[in-house]
Scaffold this active site. Structure first.
Site, PDB file in Angstrom:
ATOM      1  N   THR A 126       0.840  -1.189   0.000  1.00 48.49           N
ATOM      2  CA  THR A 126       0.000   0.000   0.000  1.00 48.49           C
ATOM      3  C   THR A 126       0.876   1.240   0.000  1.00 48.49           C
ATOM      4  OG1 THR A 126      -1.771  -1.130   1.153  1.00 48.49           O
ATOM      5  CG2 THR A 126      -1.603   1.227   1.557  1.00 48.49           C
ATOM      6  N   ARG A 133     -14.288  -7.711   0.316  1.00 48.30           N
ATOM      7  CA  ARG A 133     -13.507  -7.316   1.500  1.00 48.30           C
ATOM      8  C   ARG A 133     -12.919  -5.900   1.329  1.00 48.30           C
ATOM      9  NH1 ARG A 133      -8.006  -5.570   2.579  1.00 48.30           N
ATOM     10  NH2 ARG A 133      -7.468  -6.198   4.677  1.00 48.30           N
ATOM     11  N   GLY A 190     -10.361  -3.166   3.364  1.00 50.17           N
ATOM     12  CA  GLY A 190      -9.403  -3.044   4.466  1.00 50.17           C
ATOM     13  C   GLY A 190      -9.479  -1.691   5.137  1.00 50.17           C
ATOM     14  N   ASP A 191      -8.403  -1.311   5.775  1.00 48.97           N
ATOM     15  CA  ASP A 191      -8.378  -0.058   6.547  1.00 48.97           C
ATOM     16  C   ASP A 191      -8.095   1.175   5.689  1.00 48.97           C
ATOM     17  OD1 ASP A 191      -5.772  -1.248   6.123  1.00 48.97           O
ATOM     18  OD2 ASP A 191      -4.964   0.379   7.336  1.00 48.97           O
ATOM     19  N   THR A 209      -0.141   1.236   6.833  1.00 48.38           N
ATOM     20  CA  THR A 209      -0.071   0.072   5.956  1.00 48.38           C
ATOM     21  C   THR A 209       0.107  -1.182   6.800  1.00 48.38           C
ATOM     22  OG1 THR A 209       1.157  -1.037   4.194  1.00 48.38           O
ATOM     23  CG2 THR A 209       2.433   0.439   5.612  1.00 48.38           C
ATOM     24  N   GLY A 210      -0.574  -2.240   6.416  1.00 50.38           N
ATOM     25  CA  GLY A 210      -0.452  -3.468   7.191  1.00 50.38           C
ATOM     26  C   GLY A 210      -1.720  -4.282   7.082  1.00 50.38           C
TER      27      GLY A 210
HETATM   28  N1  ASP Z   1      -3.781  -2.148   4.737  1.00 51.69           N
HETATM   29  C1  ASP Z   1      -4.051  -2.744   3.454  1.00 51.69           C
HETATM   30  C2  ASP Z   1      -5.320  -3.552   3.552  1.00 51.69           C
HETATM   31  O1  ASP Z   1      -5.515  -4.232   4.538  1.00 51.69           O
HETATM   32  C3  ASP Z   1      -2.945  -3.638   2.974  1.00 51.69           C
HETATM   33  C4  ASP Z   1      -1.579  -3.040   3.018  1.00 51.69           C
HETATM   34  O2  ASP Z   1      -1.325  -2.080   3.730  1.00 51.69           O
HETATM   35  O3  ASP Z   1      -0.704  -3.538   2.297  1.00 51.69           O
HETATM   36  O4  ASP Z   1      -6.076  -3.547   2.621  1.00 51.69           O
END
Ligand code: ASP
Length: 341
Positions: free
Chosen positions: A205, A233, A235-236, A256-257
């Site tokens: 990300t 789905r 994400g955050d 990111t995570g």
């Molecule tokens: N945070 C992102 C998600 O869960 C993924 C990422 O940061 O690589 O969609």
């Protein structure tokens, strides 16, 4: 003055740090930090050539954002500029380099927030928008809403002059291989869920935080989400407060995570709330949340944080996080691994 400049340049060349010459017009000192994802990133699984490519793209992105600030532009313009450089690169899981869903498509998410007045915009699950961060910004500026999703968001984009592409624009060989690997590790029952512990998630990300000469903070995040995600789905990254937050009274954050954890722990907003209410520095607040709240719960990832004075922190609890910054003195730093940069 000349002597001081010469001394700074000499000190920088000794330290191996590149100074960025352009300075903003009189006003608040400006600064910017970016990330290109966190995860299992170490020297053993990265070729020297790949590492060079990442470093150079990170440098290009952070310099592009900083140039906007140095010319007196807003932090909003700066974070969009930096994020778009990374959205256009296949290196990152955002825009062009977005990962595949379980069904072999790409669904992109993005959000942006303006610290001046806490205006925010976000899009989730869009399939045909070339630059999701541009659409998130348009939602913030031109619509009455904060978050639009899927086909509705794309219909809204059609009312604006934003670039659209067919979904296969985001196709790439490397990401397809990641999908095949991910599917191979999934449980073979009919729910076919990803086991987060069994999978080496490919994060990637992108995000940016910036402070402009008016003293306004901004934060932006853009992503393709997680490999093999399904059932719509989200994400955050497009969730204001989880993956993105900005408030001039406290700080700006892009995360990111593993998104599910960042949502549950409201990571970006929690860091800024600690700064606002606990009288701690942004660095302390970010370290606490990433290492002592998220990690014990099983959440992996990192954040970039900027406070109202332009101080930058970039904690992560993974092996590495692609990152770069130009601080208020114009010092450029690019990092990938742990403390060794
Ligand atoms: N945070 C992102 C998600 O869960 C993924 C990422 O940061 O690589 O969609």
């Amino acid at each position: 003055m000349k002597k001081l400049l010469l001394r700074t340049l000499m000190a920088c060349s000794v330290l191996g740090i590149s100074p960025v010459s352009a300075q903003a017009p009189a006003g608040h000192p400006v600064a910017i930090a970016i990330h290109g994802g966190a995860g299992t990133i170490n020297k053993d699984n990265m070729s020297a050539e790949k590492e060079r490519e990442y470093r150079s793209k990170l440098e290009q992105a952070v310099k592009a954002g900083h140039a906007v600030l140095a010319a007196g532009g807003s932090s909003l313009d700066a974070v969009v500029e930096a994020v778009q450089v990374m959205e256009q690169s296949e290196l990152f899981n955002a825009g062009k380099g977005a990962v595949y869903t379980f069904d072999g498509e790409h669904e992109l998410d993005a959000s942006i927030m303006w610290g001046k007045n806490r205006q925010a915009g976000a899009v989730a699950g869009v399939k045909t928008i070339k630059s999701p961060i541009a659409l998130a910004r348009a939602v913030m500026v031109h619509s009455d809403h904060v978050m639009l999703s899927g086909r509705g968001a794309e219909a809204y984009a059609a009312t604006l002059e934003l670039d659209t592409v067919s979904n296969d624009y985001f196709d790439s060989k490397a990401r397809l291989e990641q999908l095949h690997k991910a599917k191979a590790t999934m449980k073979l029952d009919k729910t076919a869920q990803l086991d987060p512990l069994a999978l080496d998630y490919k994060f990637g990300t992108v995000g940016a935080v910036a402070l402009d000469k008016e003293g306004n903070l901004a934060a932006a995040t853009s992503t393709g989400g997680m490999t093999a995600k399904r059932w719509g789905r989200i994400g955050d990254s497009p969730v204001i407060g989880a993956g993105t937050f900005a408030d001039n009274q406290s700080c700006a954050v892009s995360a990111t995570g593993h998104g599910e954890y960042f949502i549950r722990f409201n990571v970006a907003a929690d860091i800024c709330a600690r700064v606002a209410y606990q009288n701690v520095s942004a660095q302390q607040a970010a370290d606490e949340v990433i290492h002592n709240v998220l990690k014990p719960a099983g959440g992996t990832g990192g954040v970039i944080v900027m406070d109202a004075q332009g101080n930058i922190s970039q904690p992560f609890n993974t092996q590495g996080m692609y990152r770069a910054s130009i601080d208020t003195s114009g010092e450029l730093k690019v990092g990938i691994y742990g403390h060794s940069q």
